[in-house]
Design a protein around this motif. Sequence first.
Motif, PDB file in Angstrom:
ATOM      1  N   ALA A  34      -7.971  -0.191  -5.497  1.00  0.00           N
ATOM      2  CA  ALA A  34      -8.311  -1.552  -5.922  1.00  0.00           C
ATOM      3  C   ALA A  34      -7.757  -2.579  -4.928  1.00  0.00           C
ATOM      4  CB  ALA A  34      -7.774  -1.829  -7.325  1.00  0.00           C
ATOM      5  N   PHE A  35      -6.550  -2.335  -4.424  1.00  0.00           N
ATOM      6  CA  PHE A  35      -5.967  -3.272  -3.469  1.00  0.00           C
ATOM      7  C   PHE A  35      -6.722  -3.235  -2.139  1.00  0.00           C
ATOM      8  CE2 PHE A  35      -2.318  -4.668  -0.648  1.00  0.00           C
ATOM      9  CZ  PHE A  35      -2.394  -5.992  -1.021  1.00  0.00           C
ATOM     10  N   ILE A  36      -7.139  -2.055  -1.717  1.00  0.00           N
ATOM     11  CA  ILE A  36      -7.947  -1.947  -0.497  1.00  0.00           C
ATOM     12  C   ILE A  36      -9.243  -2.736  -0.670  1.00  0.00           C
ATOM     13  CG2 ILE A  36      -9.387  -0.366   0.855  1.00  0.00           C
ATOM     14  CD1 ILE A  36      -7.105   1.638   0.738  1.00  0.00           C
ATOM     15  N   THR A  37      -9.889  -2.561  -1.806  1.00  0.00           N
ATOM     16  CA  THR A  37     -11.128  -3.296  -2.081  1.00  0.00           C
ATOM     17  C   THR A  37     -10.863  -4.802  -2.062  1.00  0.00           C
ATOM     18  OG1 THR A  37     -11.997  -1.463  -3.385  1.00  0.00           O
ATOM     19  CG2 THR A  37     -12.978  -3.627  -3.768  1.00  0.00           C
ATOM     20  N   HIS A  38      -9.772  -5.201  -2.665  1.00  0.00           N
ATOM     21  CA  HIS A  38      -9.391  -6.619  -2.699  1.00  0.00           C
ATOM     22  C   HIS A  38      -9.164  -7.142  -1.280  1.00  0.00           C
ATOM     23  CE1 HIS A  38      -7.740 -10.292  -4.371  1.00  0.00           C
ATOM     24  NE2 HIS A  38      -6.533 -10.054  -3.887  1.00  0.00           N
ATOM     25  N   LEU A  39      -8.422  -6.397  -0.462  1.00  0.00           N
ATOM     26  CA  LEU A  39      -8.123  -6.832   0.907  1.00  0.00           C
ATOM     27  C   LEU A  39      -9.381  -6.899   1.772  1.00  0.00           C
ATOM     28  CD1 LEU A  39      -4.812  -4.958   1.844  1.00  0.00           C
ATOM     29  CD2 LEU A  39      -5.114  -7.387   1.371  1.00  0.00           C
TER      30      LEU A  39
ATOM     31  N   LEU B  71       0.831  -1.207   0.000  1.00  0.00           N
ATOM     32  CA  LEU B  71       0.000   0.000   0.000  1.00  0.00           C
ATOM     33  C   LEU B  71       0.867   1.260   0.000  1.00  0.00           C
ATOM     34  CD1 LEU B  71      -2.826  -1.173   2.397  1.00  0.00           C
ATOM     35  CD2 LEU B  71      -3.139  -0.405   0.024  1.00  0.00           C
ATOM     36  N   TYR B  72       1.950   1.254   0.769  1.00  0.00           N
ATOM     37  CA  TYR B  72       2.874   2.400   0.755  1.00  0.00           C
ATOM     38  C   TYR B  72       3.517   2.583  -0.615  1.00  0.00           C
ATOM     39  CZ  TYR B  72       2.663   3.527   5.713  1.00  0.00           C
ATOM     40  OH  TYR B  72       2.248   3.927   6.952  1.00  0.00           O
ATOM     41  N   ALA B  73       3.819   1.480  -1.290  1.00  0.00           N
ATOM     42  CA  ALA B  73       4.401   1.583  -2.639  1.00  0.00           C
ATOM     43  C   ALA B  73       3.415   2.250  -3.595  1.00  0.00           C
ATOM     44  CB  ALA B  73       4.795   0.197  -3.153  1.00  0.00           C
ATOM     45  N   TYR B  74       2.142   1.880  -3.503  1.00  0.00           N
ATOM     46  CA  TYR B  74       1.131   2.523  -4.345  1.00  0.00           C
ATOM     47  C   TYR B  74       1.048   4.016  -4.045  1.00  0.00           C
ATOM     48  CZ  TYR B  74      -0.596  -2.137  -5.632  1.00  0.00           C
ATOM     49  OH  TYR B  74      -0.712  -3.422  -6.104  1.00  0.00           O
ATOM     50  N   LEU B  75       1.094   4.376  -2.771  1.00  0.00           N
ATOM     51  CA  LEU B  75       1.062   5.797  -2.408  1.00  0.00           C
ATOM     52  C   LEU B  75       2.284   6.524  -2.942  1.00  0.00           C
ATOM     53  CD1 LEU B  75      -0.205   5.793   1.299  1.00  0.00           C
ATOM     54  CD2 LEU B  75      -1.416   6.612  -0.735  1.00  0.00           C
TER      55      LEU B  75
ATOM     56  N   GLU C  92      -8.718   2.674   4.339  1.00  0.00           N
ATOM     57  CA  GLU C  92      -9.852   3.347   3.712  1.00  0.00           C
ATOM     58  C   GLU C  92     -10.324   4.524   4.584  1.00  0.00           C
ATOM     59  OE1 GLU C  92     -13.636   1.739   1.370  1.00  0.00           O
ATOM     60  OE2 GLU C  92     -13.759   1.334   3.526  1.00  0.00           O
ATOM     61  N   ALA C  93     -10.386   4.306   5.886  1.00  0.00           N
ATOM     62  CA  ALA C  93     -10.798   5.369   6.806  1.00  0.00           C
ATOM     63  C   ALA C  93      -9.802   6.528   6.788  1.00  0.00           C
ATOM     64  CB  ALA C  93     -10.946   4.814   8.221  1.00  0.00           C
ATOM     65  N   LEU C  94      -8.517   6.218   6.689  1.00  0.00           N
ATOM     66  CA  LEU C  94      -7.502   7.276   6.625  1.00  0.00           C
ATOM     67  C   LEU C  94      -7.647   8.122   5.365  1.00  0.00           C
ATOM     68  CD1 LEU C  94      -4.360   5.339   7.918  1.00  0.00           C
ATOM     69  CD2 LEU C  94      -5.625   7.147   9.110  1.00  0.00           C
ATOM     70  N   VAL C  95      -7.936   7.476   4.259  1.00  0.00           N
ATOM     71  CA  VAL C  95      -8.137   8.204   2.997  1.00  0.00           C
ATOM     72  C   VAL C  95      -9.359   9.124   3.112  1.00  0.00           C
ATOM     73  CG1 VAL C  95      -8.775   7.956   0.557  1.00  0.00           C
ATOM     74  CG2 VAL C  95      -6.978   6.519   1.522  1.00  0.00           C
ATOM     75  N   LEU C  96     -10.431   8.590   3.652  1.00  0.00           N
ATOM     76  CA  LEU C  96     -11.638   9.393   3.825  1.00  0.00           C
ATOM     77  C   LEU C  96     -11.370  10.583   4.748  1.00  0.00           C
ATOM     78  CD1 LEU C  96     -14.282   6.533   4.148  1.00  0.00           C
ATOM     79  CD2 LEU C  96     -14.075   8.155   2.253  1.00  0.00           C
TER      80      LEU C  96
END
Length: 128
Positions: A92-97, A78-82, A113-117
């Motif tokens: 997509a990975f969050i949804t998958h997880l 997830l950090y790599a995606y960021l 997800e909560a952090l993004v929101l």
Amino acid sequence: MKTIEITNDQMLIDEMQAIFQGGIDVILATHSFDALNAIAESWLHQERSMDVMALLEPLFVDLKKLDDRAYAAADTLLYAYLHQQNNSQYDAFITHLKSAPNKKLRSLAFLREALVLQDNGQTAQARE
């Protein structure tokens, strides 16, 4: 007698190939998640997020086979995606997880997800 010279990089490549050829079952049996995550974290600090994604993404294809040991690797991915500013892969990975049978992996997804929101000012949705 002839001496064979093998570099550390070659030994690492050989080991990683053996691990991936055996598939996720070998990784789980040998506890190699920690080793792969250590490599991924090192690469992330070297700003090699594309390499991190190439290393870790194959591990998360079949979530049914994963347990708590995959948590740190999922977090690193997830950090790599960021780091790549790749919001679509991150989402997509969050949804998958969130569909993972493993409670720890699911909780990571909901936390992120909560952090993004929260970062987007959607505090009420983050609390749901």
